[in-house]
Design an enzyme around this catalytic site. Structure first.
Site, PDB file in Angstrom:
ATOM      1  N   GLU A   1      -8.493 -20.969 -11.845  1.00 27.37           N
ATOM      2  CA  GLU A   1      -7.415 -21.395 -11.016  1.00 27.37           C
ATOM      3  C   GLU A   1      -7.577 -22.933 -11.401  1.00 27.37           C
ATOM      4  OE1 GLU A   1     -11.793 -21.983  -8.624  1.00 27.37           O
ATOM      5  OE2 GLU A   1     -11.404 -19.778  -7.751  1.00 27.37           O
TER       6      GLU A   1
ATOM      7  N   HIS B   1      19.469 -22.849  -1.918  1.00 30.64           N
ATOM      8  CA  HIS B   1      20.198 -21.345  -2.035  1.00 30.64           C
ATOM      9  C   HIS B   1      20.081 -20.496  -1.175  1.00 30.64           C
ATOM     10  CE1 HIS B   1      21.244 -18.088  -3.927  1.00 30.64           C
ATOM     11  NE2 HIS B   1      21.136 -17.113  -2.902  1.00 30.64           N
TER      12      HIS B   1
ATOM     13  N   ASP C   1      31.342 -15.283  -5.776  1.00 30.05           N
ATOM     14  CA  ASP C   1      31.556 -14.608  -4.612  1.00 30.05           C
ATOM     15  C   ASP C   1      31.651 -14.863  -3.181  1.00 30.05           C
ATOM     16  OD1 ASP C   1      28.813 -16.309  -3.749  1.00 30.05           O
ATOM     17  OD2 ASP C   1      27.657 -14.604  -5.456  1.00 30.05           O
TER      18      ASP C   1
ATOM     19  N   LYS D   1      32.972  -8.881  -5.733  1.00 27.55           N
ATOM     20  CA  LYS D   1      32.484  -8.497  -6.118  1.00 27.55           C
ATOM     21  C   LYS D   1      30.943  -7.558  -4.567  1.00 27.55           C
ATOM     22  CE  LYS D   1      28.451 -11.282  -6.708  1.00 27.55           C
ATOM     23  NZ  LYS D   1      27.321 -10.862  -5.686  1.00 27.55           N
TER      24      LYS D   1
ATOM     25  N   GLY E   1      24.279 -12.757 -14.986  1.00 25.41           N
ATOM     26  CA  GLY E   1      25.010 -11.228 -15.173  1.00 25.41           C
ATOM     27  C   GLY E   1      26.018 -11.866 -14.255  1.00 25.41           C
ATOM     28  N   THR E   2      25.967 -12.408 -12.821  1.00 29.36           N
ATOM     29  CA  THR E   2      27.275 -12.200 -12.144  1.00 29.36           C
ATOM     30  C   THR E   2      27.806 -13.455 -12.073  1.00 29.36           C
ATOM     31  OG1 THR E   2      25.656 -12.176 -10.299  1.00 29.36           O
ATOM     32  CG2 THR E   2      27.518 -13.315  -9.742  1.00 29.36           C
TER      33      THR E   2
END
Length: 330
Positions: A57, A148, A187, A211, A244-245
């Site tokens: 905690e 995002h 993208d 993609k 990755g992208t």
């Protein structure tokens, strides 16, 4: 490397005194960034005890009176995201119960932002849940950077200030005096971001990588829409997670004849195997900001880290003084 090239502001946040009743506190997720923000504002971080009990905690105690103060709590919700989110909630609750006049949660990196909608049945919209938790904990306002999904602002029924790391990234790119630039979106979803970025780079041409994602954290790159042959390609995204992208995009750009490839992103999440992918020689530079702390073990020669402390500090000061924030990004 940590670049000295940072967003240059005309500092209005100077000469703070006790009469301003502005207080700045830092969670444990990015103390260095908080210290830089405090330095820009010409003040010290407020004293606070943070500790963890034997059962895991968390405990937080503010070590000075904040009654009637305008309090800003800096805490990016990065890895370990659950611990840092919980710590933020406890900090907000502690300040509310200490009779702070206003509590602003400063979240340079908003965790769970990718869970902004249901993509399949029986899923949680976790970004909305996090918004509810922050609001119910007692925050009066939220300041976040490069969400995002911009619509997350609408998940809150309290004031939400959304700022951007692009001025910091653009200032650095401009200083490099690159030629024949083409701005590339990794993208279709990032086209608006890339278009705004390109406009600031003297209306540079735009390209898009088409993609299709087969599974979480796995992307199949198909083709480039636009001309990149012989050009300096600048891949722009809000974050780099596993890499990755953006690495697959860089590989495709090289195959399509791009002369150089740079990557720009505000948030360096860098989940494995990101460092391996980013340091493989595909990029001249990988340019990120310090919204998330990057350990020495994750640094590599092509990495450039820019500070957003001045930008955040100026934003905090303008909120405190009730002046315009949008004028910083025109």
């Amino acid at each position: 490397m940590l670049s000295s090239a940072t967003f240059k502001l005309q500092p209005t946040a100077t000469g703070l005194t006790e009469n301003h009743r502005l207080r700045l506190f830092s969670g444990s997720s990015n103390v260095q960034l908080s210290q830089e923000v405090a330095r820009y504002l010409g003040m010290d971080l407020g004293p606070m005890i943070r500790k963890r009990f034997a059962d895991g905690e968390l405990y937080v105690q503010i070590q000075e009176s904040i009654r009637g103060c305008d309090v800003y709590l800096i805490q990016p919700c990065c890895q370990p995201v659950n611990d840092h989110l919980m710590e933020l909630l406890i900090m907000v609750d502690a300040c509310r119960r200490a009779s702070a006049r206003q509590v602003t949660a400063v979240i340079p990196y908003y965790g769970y932002a990718r869970a902004d909608r249901k993509t399949a049945g029986r899923e949680s919209i976790t970004a909305k849940l996090v918004a509810n938790l922050i609001t119910q904990a007692g925050a009066n306002r939220v300041l976040a950077m490069d969400l995002h999904a911009a619509q997350i602002q609408g998940y809150f029924d309290i004031p939400f200030d959304h700022v951007y790391g692009s001025p910091v990234l653009l200032d650095y790119l401009t200083s490099k005096q690159l030629h024949d630039i083409v701005v590339v979106s990794p993208d279709v979803g990032g086209v608006a971001r890339a278009r705004a970025f390109a406009k600031k780079l003297n209306d540079a041409p735009l390209a898009i990588i088409d993609k299709r994602r087969q599974a979480h954290n796995v992307a199949e790159v198909l083709n480039v829409i636009g001309d990149v042959k012989g050009k300096t390609a600048v891949l722009v995204d809000d974050m780099i997670d596993t890499g990755g992208t953006i690495a697959a995009g860089a590989k495709l750009l090289r195959e399509e004849g791009a002369r150089q490839v740079y990557a720009c992103a505000t948030h360096a999440v860098f989940s494995p195997p990101a460092v391996e992918r980013l340091s493989s020689g595909l990029f001249e530079e990988v340019i990120v900001t310090n919204t998330i702390p990057i350990p020495e073990s994750d640094r590599f020669p092509q990495l450039v880290v820019l500070s957003v402390a001045n930008l955040l500090g100026e934003t905090i000061w303008r909120i405190h003084e009730d002046t315009s924030i949008s004028s910083m990004f025109r």
